[in-house]
Design a protein around this motif. Sequence first.
Motif, mmCIF file in Angstrom:
data_model
loop_
_atom_site.group_PDB
_atom_site.id
_atom_site.type_symbol
_atom_site.label_atom_id
_atom_site.label_comp_id
_atom_site.label_asym_id
_atom_site.label_seq_id
_atom_site.Cartn_x
_atom_site.Cartn_y
_atom_site.Cartn_z
ATOM 1 N N UNK A 184 -6.649 37.976 79.039
ATOM 2 C CA UNK A 184 -6.524 39.009 78.465
ATOM 3 C C UNK A 184 -6.227 39.088 77.181
ATOM 4 N N UNK A 185 -5.569 37.979 76.772
ATOM 5 C CA UNK A 185 -5.019 38.209 75.236
ATOM 6 C C UNK A 185 -6.443 37.919 74.483
ATOM 7 N N UNK A 186 -7.374 36.647 74.865
ATOM 8 C CA UNK A 186 -8.401 36.399 74.180
ATOM 9 C C UNK A 186 -9.352 37.841 74.301
ATOM 10 N N UNK A 187 -9.477 38.340 75.406
ATOM 11 C CA UNK A 187 -10.424 39.565 75.444
ATOM 12 C C UNK A 187 -10.011 40.693 74.370
ATOM 13 N N UNK A 188 -8.546 40.742 74.324
ATOM 14 C CA UNK A 188 -8.218 41.766 73.425
ATOM 15 C C UNK A 188 -8.837 41.681 72.014
ATOM 16 N N UNK A 189 -9.004 40.676 71.294
ATOM 17 C CA UNK A 189 -9.783 40.518 70.039
ATOM 18 C C UNK A 189 -9.130 40.772 68.955
ATOM 19 N N UNK A 190 -7.783 40.534 69.092
ATOM 20 C CA UNK A 190 -7.063 40.916 67.785
ATOM 21 C C UNK A 190 -7.525 40.054 66.529
ATOM 22 N N UNK A 191 -7.358 40.489 65.260
ATOM 23 C CA UNK A 191 -7.617 39.610 64.340
ATOM 24 C C UNK A 191 -6.485 39.302 63.480
ATOM 25 N N UNK A 192 -6.072 38.158 62.927
ATOM 26 C CA UNK A 192 -4.933 37.663 62.284
ATOM 27 C C UNK A 192 -5.155 38.149 60.928
ATOM 28 N N UNK A 193 -3.850 38.175 60.400
ATOM 29 C CA UNK A 193 -3.937 38.424 59.083
ATOM 30 C C UNK A 193 -4.539 37.281 58.056
ATOM 31 N N UNK A 194 -4.021 37.130 56.739
ATOM 32 C CA UNK A 194 -4.512 36.079 55.914
ATOM 33 C C UNK A 194 -3.519 34.912 56.293
ATOM 34 N N UNK A 195 -4.151 33.715 56.195
ATOM 35 C CA UNK A 195 -3.104 32.626 56.481
ATOM 36 C C UNK A 195 -2.625 32.105 55.369
ATOM 37 N N UNK A 196 -1.057 32.174 55.502
ATOM 38 C CA UNK A 196 -0.461 31.773 54.145
ATOM 39 C C UNK A 196 0.306 30.841 54.256
ATOM 40 N N UNK A 197 0.530 29.928 55.334
ATOM 41 C CA UNK A 197 1.285 28.574 55.354
ATOM 42 C C UNK A 197 0.625 27.460 54.373
ATOM 43 N N UNK A 198 1.498 26.867 53.818
ATOM 44 C CA UNK A 198 1.023 25.736 52.825
ATOM 45 C C UNK A 198 1.898 24.664 53.318
ATOM 46 N N UNK A 199 1.702 23.462 52.446
ATOM 47 C CA UNK A 199 2.299 21.960 52.845
ATOM 48 C C UNK A 199 3.886 22.402 53.104
ATOM 49 N N UNK A 200 4.489 23.056 52.453
ATOM 50 C CA UNK A 200 6.073 23.146 52.636
ATOM 51 C C UNK A 200 6.543 23.991 53.623
#
Length: 554
Positions: A184-200
């Motif tokens: 059901x989670x996958x079927x909902x098709x939500x789109x994530x926001x911009x990817x912000x994580x970096x090395x630190x």
Amino acid sequence: MNTLHYAHWPVGLPHFLTPPETSVYTNLEISAKRYPSKPAIIFYDKTLSYAEFHAEVLALAGYLQQVCGVQRGDRVLLDMQNCPQFVIAYYAIMRADAMVVPVNPMLMTDELEHYINDSGAKVAVASQEIFPRMLPLVGKTCLQHAVVATYSDFLPASTDLTVPDFVAAPRQVPEQAGVIAWKDVIAAGHVPGPHLAGPADLACMPYTSGTTGKPKGCIHTHASVMFNVVGSPVWSGSINPDMVSLAVLPFFHVTGMQSVMNGAIYCGGALVILPRWDRDVAGQLITRYHVTAWTLVPAMMIDFLSNPRLAEYDISKLSRVSGGGAAMPAAIAQKLLALTGQTYMEGYGLSETMAPSHLNPPQRMKQQCLGMPYFSTDSRVVDPTTLQEVKQGETGEIWINGPQVFQGYWNDPQKTAESFAELDGKRFFRSGDLGYMDEEGFFFFTDRLKRMINASGYKVWPAEVESMMYQHPGIQECCIIASRDAYRGETVKAIVVKKPGSDVSAEDIIAWSHEKMAAYKTPRIVEFVDTLPKSGTGKVMWRALQEKEAANNP
């Protein structure tokens, strides 16, 4: 810094390695762009391409952010056996800029409660056969959301491979607030926001226990995880998009996570996933999918090579067989060499180093040897009392300095401070393992400074088991030690003083333990005694009991 081992360094490789300055998730994004139609995951003959894999990662990441409220730096519990959903969830949590908290799928409810409360995880992703142990904690602890995965969702319509019942089971997800089925989670098709994580940024927090108290989280950033994701395949010469890895070591453990799962995705290779060890299915998969890389623990290879059906399997495509956690018996290593031409590559690492700090070089692999400090890693052998480096050949504590070393223990500054020391102006992690360095700069393990039992590669910390055992109404005192085991290497033994009037049996204690803790921690042997030996300060003299056990069972 020791440089003796440079004489045996892999030809053409630098002594220091420059890892990518990107998040671990980015490795998947790049591989999905490069090889969209190529197999990424193979699960009992069901193939998932890199494009399909990445699409599910984005859908789950979107759900975590938009519905569960996961934010940058949040911790998300991941509790499954090896399966496609584990890999998808791992990368989705990182895509959502959160931190993966991988836990052993054998853990029981009381154990899980500590991981949830300590990490502050508000969200968990778990498989359905495990979820009943987690269900009582949803909404009753900080855990508010749970995504429940069903292994059979990723099975093919038919396969001639033997599929365990828990993998083939149909979808059964309880209807409760905060609980939702993976599909059901996958079927909902939500789109994530911009990817912000970096090395630190926070990336992954495997838990490790110690000599006292509860398990502790090892804080790893994307930089410390990424270093070994890249370093291991570069060292072994297996950066190859056509590599095929048999993934049977558990992904929640750093060796399976790094040397198998993350390494394959970085290279664009394929993961042939097996949730639970089965020597015949392993042989069929190696043959059918031309497996080239297999990382394992010695118990698996011992079982595999003793299979009377071994001749039916084509293992000729194997070009790297590696592992750690325990020394490979010389006779088994020799049989592997005779059958495949492959020398078993041994290495050494801990949760605190996110897999290897030491590896044997491909062109000179010593058996029952930890290897040499690899890329960018400085390792010393130090007297644990004087904190001075010992001479070559003398035994001391193994200290490690390198980019893969963790940041410290979660919410435990005191234990963090005790685990590090300075030498020659560098900050070293004190491993708690005793060893020595030979004349060529290779390291060998001799003993443990800390109490620990190694059962088939699973680390069991006696103090943690003892604290659980004291909850039993018939136990007055208890000491946990290691007992030799022909198959597991070591197994857990409980030496117990009964409470006055108690008629509890060894079988009762073992059965009770199975309900309270993960199976690998459960005592297999219970011995009753009238008293436990104690020091002048009243502490149980566990080492005396351990030495007596070793003398009686050489």
